[in-house]
Write a protein that holds these residues in place. Sequence first.
Motif, short mmCIF file in Angstrom:
data_model
loop_
_atom_site.label_atom_id
_atom_site.label_comp_id
_atom_site.label_asym_id
_atom_site.label_seq_id
_atom_site.Cartn_x
_atom_site.Cartn_y
_atom_site.Cartn_z
N ASN A 68 -6.64 -2.33 6.10
CA ASN A 68 -8.10 -2.28 6.19
C ASN A 68 -8.75 -1.59 5.00
OD1 ASN A 68 -7.41 0.28 6.72
ND2 ASN A 68 -8.37 0.44 8.73
N SER A 69 -7.99 -1.40 3.93
CA SER A 69 -8.61 -0.81 2.74
C SER A 69 -8.79 -1.89 1.67
CB SER A 69 -7.71 0.31 2.22
OG SER A 69 -8.11 0.62 0.93
N LYS A 70 -10.04 -2.20 1.37
CA LYS A 70 -10.33 -3.31 0.44
C LYS A 70 -9.87 -2.99 -0.98
CE LYS A 70 -14.39 -5.10 2.90
NZ LYS A 70 -14.67 -4.02 3.88
N ILE A 71 -9.98 -1.71 -1.36
CA ILE A 71 -9.61 -1.34 -2.73
C ILE A 71 -8.14 -1.64 -3.00
CG2 ILE A 71 -9.06 0.76 -4.04
CD1 ILE A 71 -11.85 1.51 -4.00
N TYR A 72 -7.31 -1.39 -2.00
CA TYR A 72 -5.88 -1.62 -2.19
C TYR A 72 -5.60 -3.08 -2.49
CZ TYR A 72 -4.85 3.03 -0.34
OH TYR A 72 -4.76 4.38 -0.16
N ARG A 73 -6.41 -3.97 -1.94
CA ARG A 73 -6.17 -5.40 -2.15
C ARG A 73 -6.37 -5.81 -3.60
NH1 ARG A 73 -9.58 -7.72 2.60
NH2 ARG A 73 -8.67 -6.41 4.24
N LEU A 74 -7.25 -5.08 -4.30
CA LEU A 74 -7.54 -5.42 -5.70
C LEU A 74 -6.29 -5.36 -6.57
CD1 LEU A 74 -10.83 -3.44 -6.31
CD2 LEU A 74 -10.58 -5.92 -6.19
N ILE A 75 -5.34 -4.57 -6.15
CA ILE A 75 -4.17 -4.36 -6.97
C ILE A 75 -3.19 -5.53 -6.86
CG2 ILE A 75 -2.37 -3.08 -5.74
CD1 ILE A 75 -2.87 -0.80 -7.62
N GLY A 76 -3.33 -6.33 -5.82
CA GLY A 76 -2.54 -7.55 -5.66
C GLY A 76 -1.20 -7.32 -4.98
N GLY A 77 -0.59 -8.42 -4.53
CA GLY A 77 0.74 -8.35 -3.91
C GLY A 77 0.72 -7.56 -2.63
N ALA A 78 1.85 -6.93 -2.33
CA ALA A 78 1.94 -6.08 -1.14
C ALA A 78 2.12 -4.66 -1.65
CB ALA A 78 3.12 -6.50 -0.29
N PRO A 79 1.01 -3.97 -1.90
CA PRO A 79 1.13 -2.66 -2.54
C PRO A 79 1.83 -1.61 -1.69
CG PRO A 79 -1.19 -3.28 -2.24
CD PRO A 79 -0.36 -4.30 -1.54
N GLU A 80 2.67 -0.85 -2.37
CA GLU A 80 3.39 0.23 -1.68
C GLU A 80 2.76 1.55 -2.12
OE1 GLU A 80 7.99 0.20 -0.71
OE2 GLU A 80 7.53 1.15 -2.62
N VAL A 81 2.56 2.43 -1.16
CA VAL A 81 1.86 3.68 -1.44
C VAL A 81 2.80 4.87 -1.30
CG1 VAL A 81 -0.13 5.11 -0.80
CG2 VAL A 81 -0.17 2.66 -0.35
N ARG A 82 2.74 5.77 -2.28
CA ARG A 82 3.47 7.04 -2.19
C ARG A 82 2.47 8.13 -2.43
NH1 ARG A 82 7.44 8.02 -6.72
NH2 ARG A 82 7.59 10.12 -5.88
N ILE A 83 2.51 9.16 -1.61
CA ILE A 83 1.57 10.26 -1.79
C ILE A 83 2.36 11.56 -1.76
CG2 ILE A 83 -0.44 11.46 -0.80
CD1 ILE A 83 -1.24 8.82 0.50
#
Length: 342
Positions: free
Chosen positions: A203-218
């Motif tokens: 549900n985060s639109k910004i993440y979609r801008l990056i393309g593919g299936a983004p993986e997040v590490r924090i």
Amino acid sequence: MDRSFLTNIWYFASASSSIKTGQLIHRQICKHPMVLGRTQSGKVFALQDNCPHRGIPLSEGKIIGEEVQCCYHGWSFSTNGLCTSIPSLADKTEIDLSKISVRTYPIKEYQGLIWVWLGDGDGQNVDPPTVPEVENHGPQVSHVLEFPVNIDHAVVGLIDPAHTPHVHESWFWRKPSGRTKKEKKFKPSQLGFEMLPHLASKNSKIYRLIGGAPEVRIWFALPGIRIEQIKAGKNFYCGMTACTPINENNTLTTHMMWWSMKWANFLKPVVRHFARTFLKQDQTAFMKQSKGLQWHPPLRLAGQPDQQAKWYFRIKNEWARTEDDGKEFKNPLKETTLEWRT
Ligand code: FES
Ligand SMILES: [Fe+2]
């Protein structure tokens, strides 16, 4: 130094781009007034921001070549803090200039970031946090704001998942739909803890801008650094938020962003606008919080949504304890799964 500030650690001071050649800026870090500057040859330095003559801030002076000249009577200082000239002396041998100096603070500059060491020695054998993927170029966007709360409240607010739906409700960030249950795995890391890689929230639109299936590490590291990395194939985005104590009531927060997608460079003004909006939402919440905190109410951390805050206090106390007994810091945290609804 005040015990609420850790020592023997690198504090984030500024993005390199904020200190241009020949420029001086004032910073207060853990109640130390500092002048940060860049000489004509590009060398960055930090000195106590008081002229040893009459105390006027050296940041009010100017850089001449490789030295700082005080604005009041023109005394000059080298970047290692030594007085090199007192122009009003008729007899230059009257005073031994090598006896006049101003305190220096060790500095490290890399990846477009400037760090200041507060502690024993010069810290050169310790590395400040490294931004992954980024070789040695600075952030595309950086933004600085002051939060009217101490470092602990600023950090807890930064790593707190539960305020997001209340404070950061924006059309560009998330749909204002209902909360969903989140389950995240964490493990201890060098000076903090890390949320293990997971797929970006749909549900985060910004993440979609990056393309593919983004993986997040924090991950979070003492004294107040949060890094978020999103990777999809060859593309990456990296955000770093650095909280630096100004004094016991105020914290300087710098948010910086790097990315690999060249097309996104055209969007810099838009990205800057969103970053500012986002940080201002936090700042507004902190302003309201500081109104309440003036009464020193008892506070409580509750359940798994506040677990990261508890970890922060735990590792901070552990760091302070190792400073006292001189032992090496051992991260006391264990791998854990946390759940919350946001
Ligand atoms: S106060 Fe700096 S030269 Fe006099
Ligand atoms: Fe926030």
